[in-house]
Design a protein around this motif. Structure first.
Motif, short mmCIF file in Angstrom:
data_model
loop_
_atom_site.label_atom_id
_atom_site.label_comp_id
_atom_site.label_asym_id
_atom_site.label_seq_id
_atom_site.Cartn_x
_atom_site.Cartn_y
_atom_site.Cartn_z
N SER A 123 0.84 -1.19 0.00
CA SER A 123 0.00 0.00 0.00
C SER A 123 0.87 1.24 0.00
O SER A 123 2.01 1.22 0.44
N TRP A 148 -3.46 4.02 -2.00
CA TRP A 148 -3.96 2.92 -2.82
C TRP A 148 -3.24 1.65 -2.40
O TRP A 148 -2.24 1.68 -1.71
N ASN A 160 -7.96 4.94 -1.33
CA ASN A 160 -8.54 5.43 -0.08
C ASN A 160 -8.14 6.88 0.14
O ASN A 160 -7.14 7.34 -0.41
N TRP A 161 -8.95 7.57 0.93
CA TRP A 161 -8.68 8.97 1.27
C TRP A 161 -8.95 9.20 2.74
O TRP A 161 -9.80 8.55 3.34
N THR A 171 -20.49 4.77 9.95
CA THR A 171 -19.91 3.84 8.98
C THR A 171 -20.97 3.55 7.92
O THR A 171 -22.13 3.31 8.25
N ILE A 187 -17.58 0.23 -1.65
CA ILE A 187 -17.30 1.56 -1.10
C ILE A 187 -17.50 1.47 0.41
O ILE A 187 -18.54 1.00 0.87
N MET A 241 -17.08 3.91 3.92
CA MET A 241 -16.84 5.25 4.44
C MET A 241 -16.98 5.24 5.96
O MET A 241 -17.96 4.72 6.48
N GLN A 248 -12.76 8.81 6.39
CA GLN A 248 -11.91 7.82 5.72
C GLN A 248 -12.79 7.12 4.69
O GLN A 248 -13.85 6.60 5.02
N LEU A 249 -12.36 7.14 3.44
CA LEU A 249 -13.17 6.63 2.35
C LEU A 249 -12.34 5.67 1.51
O LEU A 249 -11.18 5.94 1.21
N HIS A 250 -12.95 4.54 1.13
CA HIS A 250 -12.28 3.53 0.30
C HIS A 250 -13.20 3.16 -0.85
O HIS A 250 -14.41 3.03 -0.68
N ASP A 289 -12.89 0.01 -3.75
CA ASP A 289 -12.10 -1.13 -4.19
C ASP A 289 -12.82 -1.87 -5.32
O ASP A 289 -14.06 -1.86 -5.39
#
Length: 189
Positions: free
Chosen positions: A56, A72, A83-84, A125, A135, A137, A157-159, A161
């Motif tokens: 990562s 990422w 992710n952010w 969440t 997704i 969050m 926090q956001l993903h 995939d």
């Protein structure tokens, strides 16, 4: 709410653009794809070998996205997702308002979340299990937890995939718990 950078609409639009684009596989494809979506892969300041078959990268910058950190990951040398950490340095109320606005926009675009939970302990969440993508969050309100333990900075926090690769990575992690990397944590200030 004051104007946050990026706006929840900008984040939702970026996710939609990423999810509608061909998903990268190789390292070269990943770099091009990240750049096309506004992430500067050369600005990542942290790389982690995931005690197994994944890697990562974190703390990459995005022009015009304020304090946002992007990252990422890969699994078996294939790109898994991005992710952010968004809106760090903003107030708890601003972060939670932005989180709810983003959740509403994602719900309009992707449908009702598979799971959603609000919590006084951390914030909220949301999870969308889509046909091709996942997704996730997390909204952290940054307030001390009920037990008095500090909660860290308010942020989201956001993903996003590619579902097939994320599920293969999770299956591998369950089968090989000694190789499981530590979960992503909020980046240092």
């Amino acid at each position: 709410m004051s104007e946050l950078t990026p706006s929840p609409a900008d984040v939702a639009r970026t996710l939609a653009d990423m999810m509608s684009a061909a998903w990268p596989t190789t390292g070269d494809e990943s770099r091009q794809w990240l750049t096309r979506h506004g992430i500067d892969p050369d600005s990542a300041t942290k790389r982690t070998s995931g005690r197994g078959v994944g890697h990562s990268w974190a703390r990459a910058r995005m022009d015009g996205w304020g304090t946002a950190d992007a990252g990422w990951g890969t699994f078996r040398d294939e790109f898994v997702g991005v992710n952010w950490f968004l809106w760090r340095g903003s107030s708890s109320d601003e972060v939670m308002t932005a989180a709810h606005a983003l959740a509403d926009l994602l719900t309009q675009a992707q449908g009702i979340p598979t799971e959603a939970e609000e919590s006084t302990e951390h914030g909220g969440t949301w999870l969308w299990l889509l046909a091709d993508h996942v997704i996730i969050m997390y909204a952290y309100h940054g307030r001390p937890r009920p037990d008095g333990f500090p909660a860290g900075d308010a942020c989201v926090q956001l993903h996003v995939d590619l579902r097939e690769r994320a599920e293969a990575q999770e299956e591998h992690a369950r089968a090989h718990p000694a190789e499981r990397p530590a979960p992503l944590a909020q980046p240092d200030q």
